[in-house]
Scaffold this motif. Sequence first.
Motif, PDB file in Angstrom:
ATOM      1  N   ILE A 169      19.717   4.260 -15.223  1.00 31.40           N
ATOM      2  CA  ILE A 169      19.546   5.498 -15.989  1.00 31.40           C
ATOM      3  C   ILE A 169      18.737   6.539 -15.224  1.00 31.40           C
ATOM      4  N   TYR A 199      19.103  16.883  -8.511  1.00 33.00           N
ATOM      5  CA  TYR A 199      19.064  15.642  -9.309  1.00 33.00           C
ATOM      6  C   TYR A 199      17.641  15.268  -9.706  1.00 33.00           C
ATOM      7  N   LYS A 216      13.630   7.640 -20.678  1.00 34.94           N
ATOM      8  CA  LYS A 216      14.986   7.486 -21.242  1.00 34.94           C
ATOM      9  C   LYS A 216      15.113   6.168 -22.007  1.00 34.94           C
ATOM     10  N   GLY A 311      24.845  10.798 -13.739  1.00 44.16           N
ATOM     11  CA  GLY A 311      23.575  10.714 -14.452  1.00 44.16           C
ATOM     12  C   GLY A 311      22.687  11.931 -14.291  1.00 44.16           C
ATOM     13  N   ALA A 312      23.090  12.889 -13.468  1.00 42.25           N
ATOM     14  CA  ALA A 312      22.272  14.088 -13.240  1.00 42.25           C
ATOM     15  C   ALA A 312      23.178  15.164 -12.661  1.00 42.25           C
TER      16      ALA A 312
END
Length: 448
Positions: A169, A199, A216, A311-312
């Motif tokens: 994550i 990122y 997260k 994820g980014a």
Amino acid sequence: MRSFDQQSETILKPVIIGLLGLGTVGQGVASILGRNAEEITRRAGRKIEVRHAAVRDTGKSRSTDLSGIELTTNSSDVVNQPDVDIVVELMGGTDDALKLVLTAIEQGKHVVTANKALIAMHGNEIFSAAQKHGVVVSFEPAVAGGIPIIKAIREGLTANRINKVAGIINGTGNFILTEMRDKGRTFDDVLQEAQQLGYAEADPTFDVEGIDAAHKLTILASIAFGIPLQFDRVYTEGITRISRQDVQYAEALGYRIKHLGVTVEREAGIEIRVHPALVPERKLLANVNGVMNAVLVDSDAVGETLYYGPGAGAEPTGSSVVADLVDVVRTLTTDPENRVPHLAFQPDLLSEKPVLPSGDFLTASYLRLLAADKAGVMADVTRILAENEISIEAMLQKEPAEGEQEVPVILLTHLCLESNTDKAIAEIEKLASIKQKVMRIRVESLDG
Ligand code: NAP
Ligand code: HSE
């Protein structure tokens, strides 16, 4: 059937957005809202228009068309604009962001935020204020960038009792581990590229020390198990101690090293932990590379489900922000009592099940020792492990390097209580034949 243009005349006045921040994510959001305006309006039922935005430097050049957006350096002005219906917080940090979000809520404005630190640390207060004022606070972009994981757990899996959530994550950390392993690049060099690509967090130690992943995971644990947000109870370890040597030994044993967030419900309580882990190379999670994230959810009715994606980054994260915006616009006509609860469970029915201390975690470990190359050493080590009720799954002993008197020994243990592993490591490190601190990395088999 009428054309979109004919229909749009009948679409009520646009929903007005006040944007706090026009950096990586803010510009991604503005681009998507501009490019896909027609599709988004057809889905939301109302036009969505960014009219006000706050930045630190109004003179900075931006990659997106800002026509129609009034820029200011005063973020309170954006929140206080009477025409703003939804405040989108994309500036980061927790002090100013908290004040601005609470002000928006008090004024009856809905909020969308990508700020996981804010939700993990202050979410309980924010959601209680939102409940009191009958507004929605949405935070899909806060976890796993473009993957709609909050919606998947909170709504798609709502029939299930969730057993475990495990995932990669943090995009920056995974990008670093992948580039180091595949291209032999150095940690610092890859981190610099992750920063250039937008990122990394403003303070990249959040990425590499696991703090961002812990923010997260705090959110995921709450929506999976219906517990209040408890960031201060998360066990957090980063990736900075991982050496090339460990990556190679892990591979020799059939594993890849990944930085995981894992939350599991056990009888005694809930484990919430972020740390590097050896993952069997045949598992999908072991093959998630670069900035990609993936989250595995094990739940009782559906079994295992896996969610994978970027994820980014500007547009992947922007995609989640806009999805939340559309959701909020759709709820504008719903009574506050009939909306999806912020943390998936009704706020007055959250569980008091404790978050476990790390000594009570049940984990398997990879242990790397540097041992004197003489008889009896391994007998001492295995005796200590046995006395602490730890059984060995595999062992790998390397030849001593030319002229060296010490050999690296790798042990994989079966699942056991972490307090036993901690005690055994302390005893092993006291042996005269053990030459340096034991390197321990957890092993996640990811079996259901
Ligand atoms: P960023 O590129 O650093 O952008 C931050 C923006 O906020 C900039 O436009 C900055 O203005 C503005 N800003 C900062 N402090 C301000 C203040 N006090 N008053 C007014 N404006 C202010 O950050 P980002 O990467 O977009 O991240 C934003 C948030 O999204 C963070 O909470 C982050 O954790 C989260 N997030 C990021 C990603 C990602 O891939 N980057 C993914 C998911 C979530 P200037 O432009 O003038 O400097
Ligand atoms: N810095 C974060 C990451 C951004 O690399 O995953 C996305 O939350």
